[in-house]
Motif scaffolding. Structure first.
Motif, PDB file in Angstrom:
ATOM      1  N   ALA A 187      50.581  45.079  40.568  1.00 54.06           N
ATOM      2  CA  ALA A 187      52.024  45.304  40.636  1.00 54.06           C
ATOM      3  C   ALA A 187      52.500  44.689  41.943  1.00 54.06           C
ATOM      4  O   ALA A 187      51.686  44.335  42.808  1.00 54.06           O
ATOM      5  N   PRO A 188      53.809  44.550  42.123  1.00 51.40           N
ATOM      6  CA  PRO A 188      54.277  43.947  43.375  1.00 51.40           C
ATOM      7  C   PRO A 188      53.769  44.649  44.618  1.00 51.40           C
ATOM      8  O   PRO A 188      53.584  44.006  45.660  1.00 51.40           O
ATOM      9  N   ASP A 189      53.543  45.942  44.527  1.00 49.78           N
ATOM     10  CA  ASP A 189      53.104  46.682  45.707  1.00 49.78           C
ATOM     11  C   ASP A 189      51.665  47.188  45.592  1.00 49.78           C
ATOM     12  O   ASP A 189      51.230  47.999  46.408  1.00 49.78           O
ATOM     13  N   VAL A 190      50.907  46.727  44.578  1.00 51.03           N
ATOM     14  CA  VAL A 190      49.534  47.198  44.377  1.00 51.03           C
ATOM     15  C   VAL A 190      48.616  45.995  44.131  1.00 51.03           C
ATOM     16  O   VAL A 190      48.901  45.156  43.271  1.00 51.03           O
ATOM     17  N   VAL A 191      47.537  45.956  44.889  1.00 48.29           N
ATOM     18  CA  VAL A 191      46.500  44.924  44.717  1.00 48.29           C
ATOM     19  C   VAL A 191      45.204  45.618  44.329  1.00 48.29           C
ATOM     20  O   VAL A 191      44.754  46.548  45.023  1.00 48.29           O
ATOM     21  N   GLY A 192      44.599  45.187  43.207  1.00 44.21           N
ATOM     22  CA  GLY A 192      43.339  45.774  42.773  1.00 44.21           C
ATOM     23  C   GLY A 192      42.142  45.005  43.312  1.00 44.21           C
ATOM     24  O   GLY A 192      42.114  43.770  43.282  1.00 44.21           O
ATOM     25  N   LEU A 193      41.149  45.729  43.832  1.00 38.90           N
ATOM     26  CA  LEU A 193      39.900  45.135  44.319  1.00 38.90           C
ATOM     27  C   LEU A 193      38.744  45.706  43.498  1.00 38.90           C
ATOM     28  O   LEU A 193      38.605  46.924  43.392  1.00 38.90           O
ATOM     29  N   VAL A 194      37.941  44.827  42.916  1.00 40.32           N
ATOM     30  CA  VAL A 194      36.793  45.262  42.118  1.00 40.32           C
ATOM     31  C   VAL A 194      35.567  44.485  42.561  1.00 40.32           C
ATOM     32  O   VAL A 194      35.630  43.263  42.760  1.00 40.32           O
ATOM     33  N   ILE A 195      34.463  45.188  42.733  1.00 40.36           N
ATOM     34  CA  ILE A 195      33.180  44.524  42.931  1.00 40.36           C
ATOM     35  C   ILE A 195      32.138  45.330  42.176  1.00 40.36           C
ATOM     36  O   ILE A 195      32.156  46.565  42.190  1.00 40.36           O
ATOM     37  N   GLY A 196      31.250  44.627  41.431  1.00 44.56           N
ATOM     38  CA  GLY A 196      30.284  45.325  40.597  1.00 44.56           C
ATOM     39  C   GLY A 196      28.980  44.580  40.475  1.00 44.56           C
ATOM     40  O   GLY A 196      28.866  43.410  40.855  1.00 44.56           O
ATOM     41  N   ASP A 197      27.988  45.265  39.923  1.00 40.62           N
ATOM     42  CA  ASP A 197      26.634  44.703  39.817  1.00 40.62           C
ATOM     43  C   ASP A 197      25.981  45.243  38.556  1.00 40.62           C
ATOM     44  O   ASP A 197      25.776  46.461  38.422  1.00 40.62           O
ATOM     45  N   VAL A 198      25.684  44.348  37.611  1.00 41.12           N
ATOM     46  CA  VAL A 198      24.938  44.702  36.405  1.00 41.12           C
ATOM     47  C   VAL A 198      23.466  44.406  36.655  1.00 41.12           C
ATOM     48  O   VAL A 198      23.120  43.367  37.229  1.00 41.12           O
ATOM     49  N   VAL A 199      22.594  45.290  36.220  1.00 43.05           N
ATOM     50  CA  VAL A 199      21.161  45.100  36.426  1.00 43.05           C
ATOM     51  C   VAL A 199      20.695  43.875  35.652  1.00 43.05           C
ATOM     52  O   VAL A 199      20.994  43.718  34.467  1.00 43.05           O
ATOM     53  N   GLY A 200      19.942  42.977  36.319  1.00 44.02           N
ATOM     54  CA  GLY A 200      19.376  41.817  35.644  1.00 44.02           C
ATOM     55  C   GLY A 200      19.925  40.509  36.174  1.00 44.02           C
ATOM     56  O   GLY A 200      20.917  40.467  36.911  1.00 44.02           O
ATOM     57  N   HIS A 201      19.235  39.405  35.789  1.00 49.50           N
ATOM     58  CA  HIS A 201      19.615  38.070  36.246  1.00 49.50           C
ATOM     59  C   HIS A 201      19.552  37.082  35.089  1.00 49.50           C
ATOM     60  O   HIS A 201      19.093  35.959  35.255  1.00 49.50           O
ATOM     61  N   ASP A 202      19.984  37.461  33.919  1.00 49.97           N
ATOM     62  CA  ASP A 202      19.866  36.583  32.774  1.00 49.97           C
ATOM     63  C   ASP A 202      21.182  36.535  32.020  1.00 49.97           C
ATOM     64  O   ASP A 202      22.199  37.080  32.448  1.00 49.97           O
ATOM     65  N   VAL A 203      21.159  35.858  30.875  1.00 54.06           N
ATOM     66  CA  VAL A 203      22.371  35.696  30.093  1.00 54.06           C
ATOM     67  C   VAL A 203      22.884  37.046  29.610  1.00 54.06           C
ATOM     68  O   VAL A 203      24.098  37.285  29.559  1.00 54.06           O
ATOM     69  N   GLU A 204      21.975  37.959  29.259  1.00 58.51           N
ATOM     70  CA  GLU A 204      22.405  39.278  28.792  1.00 58.51           C
ATOM     71  C   GLU A 204      23.131  40.033  29.903  1.00 58.51           C
ATOM     72  O   GLU A 204      24.139  40.704  29.657  1.00 58.51           O
ATOM     73  N   ALA A 205      22.637  39.891  31.143  1.00 62.46           N
ATOM     74  CA  ALA A 205      23.311  40.535  32.272  1.00 62.46           C
ATOM     75  C   ALA A 205      24.700  39.944  32.477  1.00 62.46           C
ATOM     76  O   ALA A 205      25.672  40.665  32.732  1.00 62.46           O
TER      77      ALA A 205
END
Length: 736
Positions: free
Chosen positions: A407-425
């Motif tokens: 929104a004009p006065d709201v900024v969303g910050l997201v950081i995440g981590d899915v287990v794994g290092h492949d295409v499924e992850a």
């Protein structure tokens, strides 16, 4: 010289006669010659001599010993014998002699002078033993050892070839294998890969399809009879003949194209390739014949026998190994051919594996790039983001981040981590990212957002567990001078964000909870007030996690590094943290740095941060303005007063990348001490081309502007190209 005792004179007559009879009847061939002064006439031979040489005593007694010398088949042996006679010394050597009937025998000859009582040589006595059987055994043993030595060399070649195939990224691995076998196993060798037609290959092109069918060459004898599949070797020439083409009157070659049959998998091979055969011009055999003749133009290298061996893949024949065997008719040649087939199979498996890996890598990287966040530029905030998948895991992982203008006065910050290092992850990451984005725009408040994410993830049955932090930055009220930025956040099993303020680091560790999808109760929302000069750092565990230390120790190291940060721009903060903590990451690294500028204090700070910056930009027009703002902020942080030229050069290079490049753009800035170096990388390998421009044609002037302001160039990269420009310092005005 003293007189030698005459031992024979001391023997009784009947004893001397018995010795003479024994020598005459002995099984060892013996002969006696006269003195050298009389040209050494043969004076006596025994019956064994007659049986061994085929000459009777009447044939040789009284004649010159040249008749015996003529029996020697090796001139070197005759010369050694003459030297011993001249020096009046005894000699024993193994010789090959010719019998009277022309047959050859191996004999051990002993020839010694016989002096008289005064020491003068009056006679020479010779004895020769037939050692043909022993010599045959010895020759067989030598041949057997030679075969064994060669077979060991062949096995060693296979082992070394396997070692070479370990490093598939080596650009000349196939050439190294051919050099390994040449001279040891074969006289010449070359690999040909069937990538859109045969081509001579020194290395493995990983960009080709793993088991794609190569282009089929022409075939000039469709009605030919093929040999039974599985035969070990097939003659590629057959009965060469020519037939007139009734439609054109041009003779048509009718030679079977066995090389194409080998490529098609219709025969097992190996096949013979005749360099003199009239193969069809567009046939695989004909093309291969011409290419090999071109490569063997050096005199004396034309092979007598060429063999073509299939390089098999999982689903089809990937190419050919062509070799010139020194002698393919003997057992050594056959064993060499079998071991070369082993080498070809291993090369085929390696080619297939490296191409399968490259295809998976491209697929995963394309998927990853397609899901990279489109970071929003937020007025009043300095935002810098970074993502680097671990290079050991095919350049794909489950880490992600988002910067959203909710929104004009709201900024969303997201950081995440899915287990794994492949295409499924990566796929699971894409699903979660979409879910979090949707609820962030709907609900805004972090706690309720994660509660709804939990509910949906439980129903979606996403196969990978994940952690994340969602924060909402709330802009201060413009009408309230005492109001400030505020962050509200909630954590789902993720490490706490950091708040950097005047050298002090605070962990925002409130509002914690279980991993995504495991929240059985309401999620809490934490908050913190922010003021100008504050910096927020959101990160994944790849930044601090190491195998040799606990995660808590890594978090302490991050806090210590953050407290020592001196940069006054978000990109500088990120570069300092990466330089101190991520020189050799063991996992994917995602980093989001958000700083609230402090115009008053920032101008007086001398930053000691690394003099380099990097950004990953989406290929869209908005990235041009974002890149210009990044350059201005960076030059301010570095104390570069005149940033106009650098800003213009970056604008043109990024615009060129957006217009002509592929995929996301990587922007890098470096302070070289005497100017600013700009690098822009994209996935289009085509080089930038400056043009003269045209009044009726849009564009064409961008690189001309760059040429006026900077020295520039480009170079290819593993995934495209990199364009660089070294911005020249602006000329000083007369007032300076």
């Amino acid at each position: 010289m003293g007189r030698s005792p005459d031992l024979g004179a001391a023997l009784p007559e009947h004893v001397r006669q018995m010795c003479a009879d024994a020598i005459a009847s002995a099984g060892i061939a013996m002969f006696v010659t006269g003195p050298r002064a009389q040209e050494m006439p043969i004076v006596w031979v025994n019956r064994a001599f007659e049986r061994q040489t085929g000459f009777t005593s009447q044939d040789v007694v009284g004649r010159s010993p040249h008749v015996l010398e003529s029996l020697l088949t090796d001139p070197v042996d005759a010369q050694q014998l003459r030297s011993a006679i001249t020096e009046e010394r005894e000699i024993t050597q193994t010789l090959r002699l010719a019998r009277r009937d022309g047959s050859l025998v191996w004999c051990q000859l002993s020839f010694a002078p016989v002096p008289d009582a005064d020491g003068e040589v009056t006679h020479w006595v010779g004895a020769q033993i037939d050692v043909s059987e022993l010599h045959g055994r010895y020759a067989a043993q030598v041949a057997s050892l030679d075969v064994e030595r060669r077979e060991r060399a062949l096995l060693d070649v296979v082992t070394q070839s396997s070692d070479l195939l370990v490093d598939l990224e080596q650009p000349f691995v196939l050439r190294d294998i051919t050099e390994l076998v040449t001279g040891v196993v074969v006289d010449w060798a070359g690999f040909y890969l069937n990538d859109d037609g045969l081509r001579y290959a020194e290395g493995i092109d990983a960009s080709s399809p793993p088991t794609g069918r190569g282009r089929r060459h022409g075939r000039f004898s469709p009605g030919m009879v093929l040999p039974a599949p599985g035969s070990h070797e097939t003659d590629a020439l057959g009965d060469a003949a020519r037939a007139d083409d009734s439609s054109s009157g041009v003779p048509r070659p009718d030679v079977p194209d066995r090389v194409q049959d080998l490529l098609d998998g219709r025969i097992a091979g190996p096949v013979r390739l005749d360099l003199a055969a009239p193969y069809g011009q567009w046939s695989a055999s004909g093309w291969l014949q011409r290419d090999i003749e071109h490569r063997l133009e050096v005199p004396g290298t034309t092979p007598t026998s060429l063999r073509v061996i299939a390089v098999p893949g999982r689903r089809c024949v990937l190419g050919l190994l062509v070799v010139a065997l020194p002698d393919p008719t003997n057992a050594v040649g056959e064993s060499a051919l079998e071991l070369l087939e082993v080498v070809a199979r291993r090369v085929g498996a390696a080619v297939d594996n490296v191409r399968l890996y490259a295809r998976e890598h491209r697929l995963a990287e394309t998927l990853q790039r397609a899901m990279l966040p489109e970071q929003a530029d937020v007025v009043g905030l300095d935002v810098w983001t970074y993502y680097a998948p671990n290079s050991e895991h095919a350049q794909v992982g489950g880490d992600w981040y988002d910067v959203l203008q909710i929104a004009p006065d709201v900024v969303g910050l997201v950081i995440g981590d899915v287990v794994g290092h492949d295409v499924e992850a990566a796929a699971a990451m894409g699903q979660l990212r979409s879910v979090v984005r949707s609820y962030a725009f709907e609900l805004t408040t972090p706690g309720p957002v994660l509660e709804r994410v939990d509910q949906l993830v439980q129903g979606m049955r996403i196969p990978r567990s994940a952690s994340l932090v969602y924060g909402a930055l709330i802009r201060p009220d413009a009408d309230d001078p005492d109001d400030a930025w505020r962050i509200e956040y909630s954590r789902a099993g993720h490490l706490p964000p950091l708040l950097l303020r005047d050298g002090t680091v605070t962990q925002l560790d409130e509002a914690g909870g279980p991993l995504v999808g495991f929240g059985g109760r309401s999620r809490a929302t934490g908050s913190a007030a922010l003021r100008p000069g504050d910096t927020l750092v959101l990160y994944t565990d790849g930044l601090i996690e190491r195998r040799d230390r606990a995660l808590r120790v890594g978090l302490d190291a991050l806090v210590a590094a953050s407290s020592a940060v001196s940069a006054v721009d978000a990109a500088g903060v990120g570069e300092e943290l990466l330089s101190r903590l991520a020189d050799a990451p063991e996992d994917d690294v995602a980093l989001v740095v958000v700083r609230i500028p402090d115009p008053v204090r920032d101008a007086d700070v001398v930053a000691l941060s690394p003099r380099s910056r990097r950004w990953l930009l989406p290929s869209e027009p908005a990235s041009i303005g974002r890149a210009r703002h990044a350059v201005v902020r960076t030059c301010q942080a570095w104390g570069v007063k005149d940033a106009a030229n650098a800003e213009l050069v970056v604008s043109e290079l990024v615009a060129n990348g957006v217009l002509h490049g592929w995929g996301h753009l990587a922007l890098r800035l470096f302070d070289t001490g005497d100017g600013i170096r700009v690098e822009v990388e994209d996935a289009n390998p085509a080089p930038p081309m400056p043009t003269d421009g045209h009044a009726n044609r849009m564009g064409g002037f961008g690189m001309q502007i760059v040429e006026r302001l900077a020295d520039w160039g480009w170079r290819p990269t593993g995934t495209g190209k990199l364009v660089w420009a070294k911005v020249r310092p602006a000329p000083r005005s007369s007032e300076d």
